[in-house]
Design an enzyme around this catalytic site. Structure first.
Site, short mmCIF file in Angstrom:
data_model
loop_
_atom_site.label_atom_id
_atom_site.label_comp_id
_atom_site.label_asym_id
_atom_site.label_seq_id
_atom_site.Cartn_x
_atom_site.Cartn_y
_atom_site.Cartn_z
N TRP A 1 -11.36 -1.85 -9.00
CA TRP A 1 -12.01 -1.45 -10.26
C TRP A 1 -12.71 -0.10 -10.12
O TRP A 1 -13.03 0.54 -11.13
CB TRP A 1 -13.02 -2.51 -10.69
CG TRP A 1 -12.41 -3.81 -11.11
CD1 TRP A 1 -12.40 -4.99 -10.39
CD2 TRP A 1 -11.74 -4.10 -12.35
NE1 TRP A 1 -11.75 -5.98 -11.10
CE2 TRP A 1 -11.34 -5.47 -12.31
CE3 TRP A 1 -11.44 -3.34 -13.48
CZ2 TRP A 1 -10.66 -6.07 -13.36
CZ3 TRP A 1 -10.76 -3.95 -14.53
CH2 TRP A 1 -10.38 -5.30 -14.46
N ARG B 1 0.03 9.65 -9.31
CA ARG B 1 -0.17 8.35 -8.67
C ARG B 1 0.46 7.25 -9.53
O ARG B 1 1.05 6.32 -8.99
CB ARG B 1 -1.68 8.09 -8.49
CG ARG B 1 -2.34 8.94 -7.41
CD ARG B 1 -3.82 8.64 -7.29
NE ARG B 1 -4.05 7.24 -7.03
CZ ARG B 1 -3.99 6.67 -5.82
NH1 ARG B 1 -3.67 7.40 -4.76
NH2 ARG B 1 -4.23 5.39 -5.67
N SER C 1 -7.21 -5.52 -6.09
CA SER C 1 -8.36 -6.12 -5.44
C SER C 1 -9.61 -6.00 -6.31
O SER C 1 -9.65 -5.23 -7.28
CB SER C 1 -8.63 -5.45 -4.08
OG SER C 1 -9.21 -4.17 -4.28
N HIS D 1 3.11 4.09 -8.71
CA HIS D 1 2.94 2.67 -9.04
C HIS D 1 4.18 2.13 -9.76
O HIS D 1 4.63 1.02 -9.49
CB HIS D 1 1.71 2.48 -9.91
CG HIS D 1 0.41 2.74 -9.20
ND1 HIS D 1 0.08 2.13 -8.01
CD2 HIS D 1 -0.63 3.55 -9.52
CE1 HIS D 1 -1.12 2.55 -7.61
NE2 HIS D 1 -1.56 3.41 -8.52
N ASP E 1 0.83 -1.22 0.00
CA ASP E 1 0.00 0.00 0.00
C ASP E 1 0.86 1.26 0.00
O ASP E 1 1.93 1.30 0.62
CB ASP E 1 -0.90 -0.02 1.24
CG ASP E 1 -1.99 1.03 1.19
OD1 ASP E 1 -2.30 1.51 0.08
OD2 ASP E 1 -2.53 1.38 2.26
N ARG F 1 1.79 -5.05 5.95
CA ARG F 1 1.07 -4.01 5.22
C ARG F 1 1.83 -2.70 5.35
O ARG F 1 2.05 -2.21 6.46
CB ARG F 1 -0.35 -3.82 5.72
CG ARG F 1 -1.05 -2.73 4.89
CD ARG F 1 -2.50 -2.51 5.22
NE ARG F 1 -3.03 -1.53 4.26
CZ ARG F 1 -4.23 -1.57 3.73
NH1 ARG F 1 -5.05 -2.54 4.04
NH2 ARG F 1 -4.63 -0.63 2.89
N LEU G 1 10.86 -20.76 -5.30
CA LEU G 1 9.99 -19.75 -4.69
C LEU G 1 8.71 -19.70 -5.51
O LEU G 1 8.75 -19.67 -6.73
CB LEU G 1 10.66 -18.37 -4.70
CG LEU G 1 9.76 -17.16 -4.34
CD1 LEU G 1 9.26 -17.26 -2.91
CD2 LEU G 1 10.50 -15.85 -4.56
N ARG H 1 -11.42 2.55 -9.04
CA ARG H 1 -10.45 3.63 -9.26
C ARG H 1 -10.64 4.23 -10.66
O ARG H 1 -11.26 3.60 -11.53
CB ARG H 1 -9.03 3.10 -9.09
CG ARG H 1 -8.71 2.70 -7.68
CD ARG H 1 -7.26 2.31 -7.51
NE ARG H 1 -6.95 2.01 -6.13
CZ ARG H 1 -5.73 1.82 -5.65
NH1 ARG H 1 -4.69 1.88 -6.47
NH2 ARG H 1 -5.53 1.54 -4.38
N ASN I 1 1.55 3.36 -2.96
CA ASN I 1 2.18 3.80 -4.21
C ASN I 1 1.65 5.15 -4.69
O ASN I 1 2.42 6.06 -5.02
CB ASN I 1 1.97 2.76 -5.32
CG ASN I 1 2.80 1.52 -5.14
OD1 ASN I 1 3.88 1.55 -4.59
ND2 ASN I 1 2.28 0.39 -5.61
N GLY I 2 0.32 5.25 -4.77
CA GLY I 2 -0.29 6.47 -5.26
C GLY I 2 0.03 7.67 -4.38
O GLY I 2 0.40 8.75 -4.88
#
Length: 224
Positions: free
Chosen positions: A61, A25, A57, A29, A12, A172, A122, A63, A14-15
């Site tokens: 959508w 923003r 998430s 990202h 959380d 987070r 991984l 946004r 980035n923007g």
């Protein structure tokens, strides 16, 4: 010391980082991808087997369309340029969520999963168009179709993460203290670390500090 098999991250900020830098923003990202690469590299170094990244998430959508399109173009570009490198590092790529994107991106996601399917060093789970509530509902509907009993073990076996151990750690970033519809079932006994730094500022030192704190944490799982 607690062993670490699986780390999950809500990336959380980035923007907000982009705006803070007097840019856009979308610029935030783009910078956030650099942190993704650092954390993948460090996860490999620490020999952690599973890394789950919350990328987009079901609620995202909502946004602005230009931001959503830019996020998908970043993902398209990243996979187009990096998936063969990830494959050479024995990294397995898995999408958690429903692939409801344009044909080109869907094909690229499917190709990336198929190419890396046998890798075992991984596993990177990318939570994309992902929502935990819909995941749980989907699991229950699957059980009803199969006429199986609705219980804890059967639900677990029908989640997107059915072949993945539950996260030991949730991180987070971005100074927000909520789960945002992420792995609600799987995080039942995970240790949760909320980090004030915005995702593009999160680095290997921050990551290792959290891993070291976790190793010293007493985990009771309901016992004394």
């Amino acid at each position: 010391m607690n062993p670490i098999k699986h780390v999950a991250i809500i990336m959380d900020g980035n923007g907000r980082w982009g705006i803070k830098k007097r840019k856009s923003r979308n610029f935030g990202h783009k910078q956030g991808l650099k942190s993704v690469e650092k954390i993948i590299k460090e996860t490999l170094k620490k020999k952690i087997r599973f890394l789950t990244l919350y990328a987009f998430s079901t609620e995202n959508w909502k946004r602005p369309k230009n931001e959503v399109n830019y996020l998908f173009s970043l993902l398209d570009n990243f996979l187009s340029n990096k998936i063969k490198e990830l494959h050479s590092q024995k990294i397995k790529f898995v999408v958690l969520g429903k692939k409801k994107f344009n044909k080109k991106l869907n094909n690229l996601l499917n190709y990336s999963e198929k190419l890396t399917s046998n890798n075992k060093k991984l596993q990177i789970n990318l939570a994309l168009n992902y929502g935990s509530k819909s995941e749980i509902i989907n699991a229950i509907n699957n059980l009803k179709k199969k006429k199986l009993q609705i219980n804890e073990s059967n639900i677990t076996r029908n989640l997107y993460t059915k072949n993945t151990p539950d996260p030991d750690i949730l991180i987070r970033t971005g100074d927000r203290k909520r789960l945002s519809n992420f792995l609600l079932w799987q995080l039942a006994y995970s240790e949760i670390f909320f980090e004030k730094k915005l995702w593009p500022d999160f680095n290997e030192k921050d990551y290792n500090n959290i891993l070291n704190k976790f190793k010293k944490t007493k985990r009771n799982f309901g016992k004394i």
